[in-house]
Motif scaffolding. Sequence first.
Motif, short mmCIF file in Angstrom:
data_model
loop_
_atom_site.label_atom_id
_atom_site.label_comp_id
_atom_site.label_asym_id
_atom_site.label_seq_id
_atom_site.Cartn_x
_atom_site.Cartn_y
_atom_site.Cartn_z
N UNK A 130 0.79 -1.19 -0.11
CA UNK A 130 -0.16 0.16 0.28
C UNK A 130 0.61 1.23 0.20
N UNK A 131 0.45 2.01 -1.02
CA UNK A 131 0.83 3.24 -0.54
C UNK A 131 0.48 5.24 -0.98
N UNK A 132 0.91 5.89 -0.33
CA UNK A 132 -0.23 6.64 -0.78
C UNK A 132 1.31 7.73 -2.37
N UNK B 267 -3.33 0.59 -3.50
CA UNK B 267 -2.49 -0.74 -3.97
C UNK B 267 -1.74 -1.13 -4.75
N UNK B 268 -0.34 -1.59 -4.49
CA UNK B 268 0.29 -1.60 -5.97
C UNK B 268 1.52 -3.17 -6.08
N UNK B 269 1.68 -3.60 -6.95
CA UNK B 269 2.92 -4.33 -7.33
C UNK B 269 3.87 -4.14 -8.09
N UNK B 270 5.36 -5.50 -7.01
CA UNK B 270 6.42 -5.63 -7.54
C UNK B 270 6.50 -6.02 -7.64
N UNK B 271 7.35 -7.31 -9.27
CA UNK B 271 8.04 -8.54 -9.30
C UNK B 271 9.42 -8.67 -9.08
#
Length: 630
Positions: free
Chosen positions: A290-292, A302-306
Amino acid sequence: MTVFVALLANTAFCQKTAIKMADKYYSLFSYPKAIELYEYAYKKDTTNISVLRKLAGAYEKVNQPEKVMETYERMMKLESLYNEADVLKFAGFLRKSGDHVQANQVIRSFNTDERKKTIGVIDLDSLKENLARNSSRISVNIIPFNSENSDFAPVVHENQLIFASTRNRNELISRKYNWNDQPFLDYYVCSIDESGKLSAPSKLEGTISTPYHEGAMAYSEYHKAFFVTRNNYKEGKLIRNDEDVSTLKIYLAKFVTGQWNVLEEFKYNSEAYSVGHPTLSDDGLTMYFVSDMPGGYGGTDIYRSEYVDEQWTRPVNMGPNINTSENEAFPFAQGDKLYFSSNGRLGLGGLDVYRINRKKFRKEKASNLGRGINSQADDFSFFINEDKYTGYFASNREGVGDDDIYAFEMDPFVNLRVNIRSLKDSSIVENAKLGIAVINHDVSQEEVLASGMKTFSLKGEETYKLEASKELFLSDFLIVDLDIFDPERTVDMFLKPLELKVEDESGEMARFEVVDLENIYFGFDRYNITRKAKDTLDKLVEKLRGRKDYKVILTSYTDSRGTEEYNLGLSKSRAESTARYLIGRGLNPVKLLKYWEGENFPVVDCAGDDCPEKVHQKNRRTEFYIVVEK
């Protein structure tokens, strides 16, 4: 009016100054001081809707719902100034208080303006029915160790329940948080015995804990590490940015010298915005958090990173099927599912828990887990155990403290109704056979549905392969994922009737219900085409030469000797060798359909070695149909 505000009233540009100072206090989480200043600024200008929005947010942070409602009611009087987001927030607070009727009225009133018909009016009956569909299937119990303050973010690791809490640390100097005058968050741990009973909680030792906030965490077996949320804290000091805010960051902690110690930061932490609430896919190669950060859809997204080549890729926003103009938080990944909390959707109240297929999130919509897990209060930090039917979550519903941890248990079985229909007119096909197999498990069942329909009780959170068949129909296959949060599922399967023709005595194609074409047969445990079979196949090809209005359907079988798995493979080899021969003799491959059934559907039902060879020979065959194309 406090002395501070009274003095401010005597200064020039007092309203502008009050708003600026209120914003400063808001950013420092000193909401009571911010509220006092926003109220003062509003009295100076009752049309300043920006102040009302901030005031409503501040009252929400300090859990004063009556004041939040009062503030939104003020806002709704400014008809030319409020927008869709304001209406959704107000309706959300009304739902949180249980007043769904007034929430509907607020949205309907907004929709009377032709330019604003962007929000769908809530269908109260269907909403209540949908959100209550699991209430009788979920058992929810409050955990015994909750404190009078905040307890949340439960995770299970190696028979231990770890969670975040503001319970008093019994230190000589107790640090307090400006937001709610409670101690800062720390990690605590309880042991879980074989019966599921929890021990008394103790503080989790190591540099994983600091004098300031720790929050949601997740363990990854791939990385052999916890990914934790905490304040920006270095070398014993709380780090603040230019706005005097200490952002949240994600850190990696490993078990070193008997305790959990923080070893490194997440690559995309920032001093300018917060990053937190990590969760990882089962294989450890995808992180959701989660980030603002700027560029999102709302407050927190909500974000994602691989994880590629031992590096985390640049975060990507999960998009509008997950994120809204409000706040999404506390993601939790398990299998193909991503659970998260949101207050930007029409649900039961404040934060509700939702879930979505994380591999199909661009096409699917998130679904509400319904009453039981969710309530009119805030429900969040959802965690489900590996059994997929039990777990924990946190809520500020009426309990022991501000936020409490609850345990839940789901009924693992769901109902799947299967209707077998004719593709021609959608009528029910009676006496059709239905096979049900659990994908990746050696579990299957098969039966004839006399009425063409039936409801099965099957274990949820499994993937099933359904196969419907009947003589003189083309079979239908379906893959179904059963969701324990969707207790009633209906699927329709369609069988295509075969319109069959064979040649009559004049050589013309005549219509028959039953095809009487000659079968070919195989030797024991063989799939090569015999000399006699070649003669039969050659005649078939010659009869069809030059025609275009047909398809040939061939189905191969075995006798009953050998295992079911082996026989299925053998029948496939027989179907493929038959097809290769026909194509080699000039049959158009586009006109050919091949199937294999193993030892199913024997001509003579005779098991094992008790049958004479002549009987087994009749079952080792390939059958043919000629189908007229429409």
